[in-house]
Design a protein around this motif. Structure first.
Motif, PDB file in Angstrom:
ATOM      1  N   ILE A  19      33.697  -8.479  -1.061  1.00  0.00           N
ATOM      2  CA  ILE A  19      32.822  -9.225  -1.973  1.00  0.00           C
ATOM      3  C   ILE A  19      32.998 -10.723  -1.756  1.00  0.00           C
ATOM      4  N   ARG A  20      34.240 -11.174  -1.661  1.00  0.00           N
ATOM      5  CA  ARG A  20      34.517 -12.610  -1.500  1.00  0.00           C
ATOM      6  C   ARG A  20      34.018 -13.158  -0.161  1.00  0.00           C
ATOM      7  N   LEU A  21      33.987 -12.322   0.869  1.00  0.00           N
ATOM      8  CA  LEU A  21      33.528 -12.761   2.188  1.00  0.00           C
ATOM      9  C   LEU A  21      32.008 -12.736   2.334  1.00  0.00           C
ATOM     10  N   THR A  22      31.331 -12.035   1.440  1.00  0.00           N
ATOM     11  CA  THR A  22      29.881 -11.907   1.528  1.00  0.00           C
ATOM     12  C   THR A  22      29.202 -13.265   1.412  1.00  0.00           C
ATOM     13  N   ASP A  23      28.422 -13.606   2.418  1.00  0.00           N
ATOM     14  CA  ASP A  23      27.607 -14.826   2.436  1.00  0.00           C
ATOM     15  C   ASP A  23      28.400 -16.117   2.242  1.00  0.00           C
ATOM     16  N   CYS A  24      29.674 -16.125   2.630  1.00  0.00           N
ATOM     17  CA  CYS A  24      30.501 -17.337   2.460  1.00  0.00           C
ATOM     18  C   CYS A  24      29.892 -18.548   3.149  1.00  0.00           C
ATOM     19  N   ARG A  25      29.463 -18.371   4.375  1.00  0.00           N
ATOM     20  CA  ARG A  25      28.944 -19.520   5.122  1.00  0.00           C
ATOM     21  C   ARG A  25      27.662 -20.034   4.468  1.00  0.00           C
ATOM     22  N   ILE A  26      26.814 -19.139   4.018  1.00  0.00           N
ATOM     23  CA  ILE A  26      25.569 -19.534   3.350  1.00  0.00           C
ATOM     24  C   ILE A  26      25.877 -20.267   2.046  1.00  0.00           C
ATOM     25  N   ARG A  27      26.813 -19.727   1.263  1.00  0.00           N
ATOM     26  CA  ARG A  27      27.164 -20.360  -0.013  1.00  0.00           C
ATOM     27  C   ARG A  27      27.821 -21.725   0.205  1.00  0.00           C
ATOM     28  N   ALA A  28      28.650 -21.839   1.246  1.00  0.00           N
ATOM     29  CA  ALA A  28      29.274 -23.143   1.547  1.00  0.00           C
ATOM     30  C   ALA A  28      28.213 -24.155   1.970  1.00  0.00           C
ATOM     31  N   ARG A  29      27.255 -23.725   2.793  1.00  0.00           N
ATOM     32  CA  ARG A  29      26.166 -24.631   3.185  1.00  0.00           C
ATOM     33  C   ARG A  29      25.357 -25.065   1.969  1.00  0.00           C
ATOM     34  N   ASP A  30      25.123 -24.138   1.056  1.00  0.00           N
ATOM     35  CA  ASP A  30      24.385 -24.486  -0.166  1.00  0.00           C
ATOM     36  C   ASP A  30      25.153 -25.528  -0.995  1.00  0.00           C
ATOM     37  N   ALA A  31      26.466 -25.370  -1.063  1.00  0.00           N
ATOM     38  CA  ALA A  31      27.280 -26.350  -1.798  1.00  0.00           C
ATOM     39  C   ALA A  31      27.206 -27.722  -1.128  1.00  0.00           C
ATOM     40  N   ILE A  32      27.193 -27.737   0.200  1.00  0.00           N
ATOM     41  CA  ILE A  32      27.086 -29.013   0.917  1.00  0.00           C
ATOM     42  C   ILE A  32      25.689 -29.608   0.742  1.00  0.00           C
ATOM     43  N   ARG A  33      24.661 -28.764   0.757  1.00  0.00           N
ATOM     44  CA  ARG A  33      23.303 -29.273   0.492  1.00  0.00           C
ATOM     45  C   ARG A  33      23.234 -29.906  -0.898  1.00  0.00           C
ATOM     46  N   SER A  34      23.871 -29.269  -1.851  1.00  0.00           N
ATOM     47  CA  SER A  34      23.908 -29.817  -3.199  1.00  0.00           C
ATOM     48  C   SER A  34      24.634 -31.162  -3.214  1.00  0.00           C
TER      49      SER A  34
END
Length: 172
Positions: A19-34
């Motif tokens: 669960i924790r590894l799911t979409d990590c890279r996408i979520r990190a990119r979203d945090a950086i976009r924010s």
């Protein structure tokens, strides 16, 4: 040490890691976009940190548990046990497990907490891999740099910035 007390936890640890590894890279990119919009480096460090360090924490539980349950003394290989294809996590978790196993083998012999520095370095390398670079400063603070990449720019922001530059700079 707790593996014998929690014999039925392996599935829980595995599921939690997946669960924790799911979409990590996408979520990190979203945090950086924010971050590109709010500009708060402490916040982006925190936001990306939660996303990328939480799998390391859960992996440490899983592999500590697996090592503790192993009666043969043979330690399992890390990479085949991981529910991800993301090489950054495979590498980081492999390093983390190596560091934790070294700490376990030398427990009681640590002269200081400096033995834990290598564990923290694993997390900082993962931050670098995900595009958030933190460097210590002589005054004890940290310089945090989040380099621009095409995949971490908010949609349409490059065009807005270009338009503002052509019109004579930013206006409030």
């Amino acid at each position: 040490m707790s593996a014998g007390l929690a014999v039925n936890e392996e599935t829980h640890f595995r599921d939690n890691l997946a669960i924790r590894l799911t979409d990590c890279r996408i979520r990190a990119r979203d945090a950086i976009r924010s971050y590109r919009l709010h500009g708060d480096v402490v916040r982006v460090f925190h936001d990306v940190g939660i996303i990328i360090l939480e799998p390391l924490r859960i992996a440490s539980y899983l592999f500590g548990h697996l090592d503790g349950m192993n009666d043969t003394g043979t330690l399992c290989e890390v990479a085949p046990e991981l529910p991800t294809e993301d090489r950054a996590f495979v590498t980081a978790i492999g390093r983390l497990v190596d560091q934790l196993r070294t700490l376990w083998c030398t427990r009681g012999k640590w002269e200081s907490y400096n033995a834990l520095v290598d564990v923290g370095a694993v997390g900082f390398r993962l931050f670098d891999e995900f595009g958030v670079h933190a460097r210590p400063q002589p005054d004890g603070q940290a310089y945090i740099n989040v380099p621009f990449t095409a995949d971490t720019m908010p949609a349409g922001s490059a065009q807005v910035d270009l338009l503002r530059a052509l019109m004579g700079g930013y206006r409030s």
